[in-house]
Design a protein around this motif. Sequence first.
Motif, mmCIF file in Angstrom:
data_model
loop_
_atom_site.group_PDB
_atom_site.id
_atom_site.type_symbol
_atom_site.label_atom_id
_atom_site.label_comp_id
_atom_site.label_asym_id
_atom_site.label_seq_id
_atom_site.Cartn_x
_atom_site.Cartn_y
_atom_site.Cartn_z
ATOM 1 N N ALA A 98 46.279 24.135 27.684
ATOM 2 C CA ALA A 98 47.214 24.933 28.488
ATOM 3 C C ALA A 98 46.774 26.386 28.347
ATOM 4 C CB ALA A 98 48.642 24.746 27.980
ATOM 5 N N ASN A 99 46.360 26.995 29.457
ATOM 6 C CA ASN A 99 45.869 28.368 29.361
ATOM 7 C C ASN A 99 46.962 29.387 29.634
ATOM 8 O OD1 ASN A 99 45.547 27.646 32.254
ATOM 9 N ND2 ASN A 99 44.774 29.737 32.389
ATOM 10 N N THR A 100 46.799 30.554 29.033
ATOM 11 C CA THR A 100 47.686 31.690 29.234
ATOM 12 C C THR A 100 46.832 32.838 29.746
ATOM 13 O OG1 THR A 100 49.111 30.966 27.444
ATOM 14 C CG2 THR A 100 49.298 33.263 28.094
ATOM 15 N N GLY A 101 47.254 33.448 30.818
ATOM 16 C CA GLY A 101 46.466 34.530 31.406
ATOM 17 C C GLY A 101 45.544 33.987 32.488
ATOM 18 N N THR A 102 44.890 34.896 33.169
ATOM 19 C CA THR A 102 43.978 34.539 34.243
ATOM 20 C C THR A 102 42.581 34.345 33.681
ATOM 21 O OG1 THR A 102 45.266 35.806 35.828
ATOM 22 C CG2 THR A 102 43.006 35.285 36.454
ATOM 23 N N VAL A 103 42.001 33.202 33.974
ATOM 24 C CA VAL A 103 40.643 32.903 33.519
ATOM 25 C C VAL A 103 39.740 32.924 34.756
ATOM 26 C CG1 VAL A 103 39.161 31.276 32.301
ATOM 27 C CG2 VAL A 103 41.595 31.433 31.688
ATOM 28 N N SER A 104 38.820 33.868 34.798
ATOM 29 C CA SER A 104 37.905 33.999 35.935
ATOM 30 C C SER A 104 36.791 32.974 35.851
ATOM 31 C CB SER A 104 37.281 35.398 35.937
ATOM 32 O OG SER A 104 38.278 36.373 36.073
ATOM 33 N N TYR A 105 36.167 32.720 37.007
ATOM 34 C CA TYR A 105 35.009 31.834 37.011
ATOM 35 C C TYR A 105 33.837 32.535 36.330
ATOM 36 C CZ TYR A 105 37.195 28.267 39.799
ATOM 37 O OH TYR A 105 38.026 27.260 40.212
ATOM 38 N N CYS A 106 33.015 31.769 35.645
ATOM 39 C CA CYS A 106 31.923 32.332 34.856
ATOM 40 C C CYS A 106 30.909 33.106 35.686
ATOM 41 C CB CYS A 106 31.212 31.238 34.062
ATOM 42 S SG CYS A 106 32.245 30.535 32.757
ATOM 43 N N ASN A 107 30.637 32.675 36.912
ATOM 44 C CA ASN A 107 29.645 33.397 37.709
ATOM 45 C C ASN A 107 30.068 34.848 37.910
ATOM 46 O OD1 ASN A 107 31.728 32.795 39.472
ATOM 47 N ND2 ASN A 107 30.392 32.227 41.166
ATOM 48 N N THR A 108 31.351 35.127 38.034
ATOM 49 C CA THR A 108 31.852 36.489 38.184
ATOM 50 C C THR A 108 31.805 37.224 36.862
ATOM 51 O OG1 THR A 108 33.334 35.728 39.917
ATOM 52 C CG2 THR A 108 33.829 37.862 38.936
ATOM 53 N N VAL A 109 32.305 36.609 35.810
ATOM 54 C CA VAL A 109 32.382 37.245 34.492
ATOM 55 C C VAL A 109 30.997 37.520 33.935
ATOM 56 C CG1 VAL A 109 33.099 36.908 32.094
ATOM 57 C CG2 VAL A 109 34.615 36.247 33.948
ATOM 58 N N LEU A 110 30.137 36.523 33.910
ATOM 59 C CA LEU A 110 28.827 36.673 33.309
ATOM 60 C C LEU A 110 27.917 37.568 34.131
ATOM 61 C CD1 LEU A 110 28.324 33.029 32.001
ATOM 62 C CD2 LEU A 110 29.208 35.022 30.789
ATOM 63 N N THR A 111 28.024 37.543 35.451
ATOM 64 C CA THR A 111 27.226 38.419 36.298
ATOM 65 C C THR A 111 27.601 39.874 36.070
ATOM 66 O OG1 THR A 111 26.958 36.703 37.965
ATOM 67 C CG2 THR A 111 26.601 38.971 38.688
ATOM 68 N N SER A 112 28.906 40.178 35.991
ATOM 69 C CA SER A 112 29.320 41.568 35.778
ATOM 70 C C SER A 112 28.943 42.033 34.378
ATOM 71 C CB SER A 112 30.820 41.739 36.026
ATOM 72 O OG SER A 112 31.566 40.973 35.112
ATOM 73 N N ALA A 113 29.018 41.156 33.380
ATOM 74 C CA ALA A 113 28.622 41.520 32.017
ATOM 75 C C ALA A 113 27.122 41.802 31.954
ATOM 76 C CB ALA A 113 29.001 40.417 31.042
ATOM 77 N N LEU A 114 26.328 40.975 32.639
ATOM 78 C CA LEU A 114 24.884 41.173 32.669
ATOM 79 C C LEU A 114 24.543 42.474 33.383
ATOM 80 C CD1 LEU A 114 22.038 40.169 32.087
ATOM 81 C CD2 LEU A 114 22.158 38.840 34.199
ATOM 82 N N SER A 115 25.217 42.760 34.494
ATOM 83 C CA SER A 115 24.975 44.005 35.228
ATOM 84 C C SER A 115 25.284 45.214 34.360
ATOM 85 C CB SER A 115 25.830 44.063 36.491
ATOM 86 O OG SER A 115 25.425 43.078 37.395
ATOM 87 N N ALA A 116 26.395 45.165 33.625
ATOM 88 C CA ALA A 116 26.772 46.272 32.747
ATOM 89 C C ALA A 116 25.735 46.454 31.646
ATOM 90 C CB ALA A 116 28.151 46.032 32.150
ATOM 91 N N GLN A 117 25.238 45.359 31.098
ATOM 92 C CA GLN A 117 24.237 45.421 30.031
ATOM 93 C C GLN A 117 22.934 46.017 30.570
ATOM 94 O OE1 GLN A 117 23.210 41.676 28.283
ATOM 95 N NE2 GLN A 117 21.983 42.581 26.681
#
Length: 127
Positions: A98-117
């Motif tokens: 059971a999740n709490t909060g909004t969980v984004s799809y990995c392609n969005t999360v990991l792509t933005s993290a890679l771009s920031a890095q």
Amino acid sequence: MRRTAGALVGALAMGGALFAAAPAQAAPALPYGTVTSPVGLNVRQFPSTDSSVVGFLANNAQVGLTCKVRAQDIDGNTIWYLERGASHERWISARYVANTGTVSYCNTVLTSALSAQLQSQHPHAKG
């Protein structure tokens, strides 16, 4: 000179009062999940039951969630969560969480993290 110093002290006092009156913004809550399976939940290397078991979470255990993907269907649920903060990938089936909060799809999360890095390593590079 005295008039300038008085104006500066007044401006600082007013700015301090304005700063103190500004509402504090709460940091966004990071999503987490709670294991709902009475027998606990295997943690997998990849989002599939064919993947190696790399850990175990007991019933009612709470775990941070980084992002989600669609993968193997488990009792009608194709979502798998990537555990937050692990040194290597650890996946859990959303069927038993059971999740709490909004969980984004990995392609969005990991792509933005890679771009920031990449941006921090090469500040003049264009994305």
